[in-house]
Design an enzyme around this catalytic site. Structure first.
Site, mmCIF file in Angstrom:
data_model
loop_
_atom_site.group_PDB
_atom_site.id
_atom_site.type_symbol
_atom_site.label_atom_id
_atom_site.label_comp_id
_atom_site.label_asym_id
_atom_site.label_seq_id
_atom_site.Cartn_x
_atom_site.Cartn_y
_atom_site.Cartn_z
ATOM 1 N N PHE A 40 43.399 52.455 37.383
ATOM 2 C CA PHE A 40 42.169 53.198 37.681
ATOM 3 C C PHE A 40 41.787 53.064 39.159
ATOM 4 O O PHE A 40 41.795 54.044 39.919
ATOM 5 C CB PHE A 40 41.067 52.690 36.739
ATOM 6 C CG PHE A 40 39.674 53.128 37.067
ATOM 7 C CD1 PHE A 40 39.400 54.440 37.418
ATOM 8 C CD2 PHE A 40 38.618 52.223 37.002
ATOM 9 C CE1 PHE A 40 38.095 54.855 37.708
ATOM 10 C CE2 PHE A 40 37.328 52.623 37.285
ATOM 11 C CZ PHE A 40 37.064 53.930 37.652
ATOM 12 N N THR A 59 48.937 49.018 31.526
ATOM 13 C CA THR A 59 47.605 49.643 31.402
ATOM 14 C C THR A 59 47.433 50.806 32.376
ATOM 15 O O THR A 59 46.584 51.653 32.160
ATOM 16 C CB THR A 59 46.465 48.617 31.621
ATOM 17 O OG1 THR A 59 46.475 48.201 32.980
ATOM 18 C CG2 THR A 59 46.616 47.402 30.729
ATOM 19 N N GLY A 60 48.225 50.844 33.431
ATOM 20 C CA GLY A 60 48.155 51.953 34.384
ATOM 21 C C GLY A 60 48.838 53.190 33.813
ATOM 22 O O GLY A 60 49.566 53.115 32.822
ATOM 23 N N ASP A 82 56.833 44.354 36.420
ATOM 24 C CA ASP A 82 55.811 43.379 36.055
ATOM 25 C C ASP A 82 55.507 42.525 37.285
ATOM 26 O O ASP A 82 56.426 42.101 37.993
ATOM 27 C CB ASP A 82 56.388 42.524 34.907
ATOM 28 C CG ASP A 82 55.445 41.448 34.436
ATOM 29 O OD1 ASP A 82 54.399 41.226 35.085
ATOM 30 O OD2 ASP A 82 55.765 40.815 33.420
ATOM 31 N N ALA A 111 41.464 41.402 43.540
ATOM 32 C CA ALA A 111 40.393 41.964 42.706
ATOM 33 C C ALA A 111 39.963 40.936 41.676
ATOM 34 O O ALA A 111 40.592 40.768 40.642
ATOM 35 C CB ALA A 111 40.886 43.225 42.003
ATOM 36 N N TYR A 165 40.942 36.512 30.259
ATOM 37 C CA TYR A 165 40.615 37.303 31.447
ATOM 38 C C TYR A 165 39.777 36.475 32.417
ATOM 39 O O TYR A 165 40.105 36.349 33.595
ATOM 40 C CB TYR A 165 39.867 38.563 31.024
ATOM 41 C CG TYR A 165 39.627 39.529 32.161
ATOM 42 C CD1 TYR A 165 40.694 40.064 32.886
ATOM 43 C CD2 TYR A 165 38.334 39.916 32.517
ATOM 44 C CE1 TYR A 165 40.475 40.956 33.924
ATOM 45 C CE2 TYR A 165 38.113 40.807 33.551
ATOM 46 C CZ TYR A 165 39.179 41.327 34.258
ATOM 47 O OH TYR A 165 38.955 42.208 35.289
#
Ligand code: UDP
Length: 337
Positions: free
Chosen positions: A35, A59-60, A80, A137, A168
């Site tokens: 995203f 996920t992209g 990866d 990030a 996470y």
């Protein structure tokens, strides 16, 4: 294909970010098909940087960068983050590869932890060898279920280390600790933005990947029930993607931001029920609201203090929540048939 709405938004970012800093630089974007990563790639390619986007597409989405693959200053590497190998030297690294959607990361908790730990270690080594600027990030999730809201960077967080979200939260906390150590021991030039909820075109809406905002928009447009967890009184502060991306690129380019941990987000806090109501209003949808159980350890409130970001890069968000939500709905309307 890149659509007009995204083109307009890219112009906004480009007008606020220093082209000269990135032009001609070699830049690695991990999570480049994701995203936020794909927006950064768009700006960098336009600015004349030489861009390598790394993504394993867990996920992209390829469709986020399909329009870039034929450009001669863009290369997509399908790998990866935990075992990638690239020969080139880099001047700047945006390290965004992560599993950021709660349902998806809870289903892939080991991979989520490894991406933030082993993956970040690999990226840190690469940046060190190259003497590159590294932007990592991080996330508002390092604060967990914060007891201080709005939350400044000085708050240490309230995180359950063995709870469902720990893969996470703790992964990102490790990433921060590792890069602060690299900065201290090796003088690595790091920037650590803690990114709060960001939304806009390309935010995934589907299945385990869907976030509340994009899911609600999709549900409203396809006349499915709006799935509000709990009573919807929990809050989030939503930042439109152009504002987040501008902040990240300005931080990467700023010497003042070197070594800094800094919140990136919008200070307007809204409840999830309010979000559902606005989505219903702006889509004129007939969908019902369906209340489902609140997931364990779901943070009650989330809102940043952004004084530090304002001080460092003279940034403030440009896009009001209603405007951003309407643009997001417009973009999703074009995708939903
Ligand atoms: N949420 C919801 N319905 C959904 C998905 C999420 O009510 O279908 C809630 C979730 O419990 C949380 C908030 O919306 O309180 C934001 O969730 P999101 O998935 O965007 O990620 P988070 O901000 O929790 O990381």
């Amino acid at each position: 294909m890149i659509d007009n709405l995204i083109m307009e938004d890219l112009e906004k970012i480009k007008s606020s970010v220093p082209r000269d800093f990135f032009c001609g630089k070699k830049v690695l974007v991990t999570g480049g098909a994701g995203f936020i990563g794909s927006w950064i790639c768009d700006v960098l390619v336009d600015f004349g940087a030489n861009v390598v986007a790394l993504d394993d597409f867990s996920t992209g989405r390829r469709s986020n960068v399909d329009h870039l693959v034929l450009k001669n200053n863009f290369r997509l590497v399908d790998s990866d983050i935990c075992n990638f190998d690239v020969e080139e030297r880099f001047d700047v690294v945006f390290h965004l590869a992560a599993h950021a959607s709660p349902d998806e990361y809870m289903a892939n908790s080991i991979q989520t932890l490894l991406t933030s730990s082993v993956g970040t270690h690999r990226v840190a080594e690469l940046a060190r060898r190259n003497d590159a600027v590294l932007l990592f990030a991080s996330t508002s999730e390092v604060y967990g279920d914060a007891e201080v809201v709005p939350t400044p960077e000085s708050y240490w967080g309230k995180v359950n280390p063995i709870g469902p979200r720990s893969c996470y939260d703790e992964g990102k906390r490790f990433g921060e600790a590792l890069l602060v150590a690299y900065s201290k021991q090796y003088g690595l030039s790091v920037r650590i933005p803690r990114i709060f909820n960001t939304y806009g075109p390309r935010l995934r809406e589907d299945g385990l990947y869907g976030r509340a905002l994009s899911r609600f928009v999709h549900q409203a447009l396809t006349r499915q029930p709006i799935t509000v967890f709990g009573d919807g009184s929990q809050t989030r502060s939503f930042c439109y993607v152009t504002d987040t991306v501008s902040a990240l690129m300005l931080l990467a380019a700023s010497e003042k931001a070197e070594g800094e941990v800094v919140n990136v987000g919008n200070i307007k806090e809204v409840t999830i029920l309010e979000l559902a109501r606005k989505v219903l209003e702006f889509t004129a949808s007939k969908s019902e609201v369906e209340f489902l159980p609140l997931p364990a350890d779901d943070p009650r409130r989330r809102c940043p203090v952004t004084a530090k970001l304002e001080r460092l890069i003279n940034w403030s968000p440009n896009v009001e929540f209603d405007e951003g939500l309407k643009r997001t709905i417009l973009w999703f309307s074009g995708k939903t048939h």
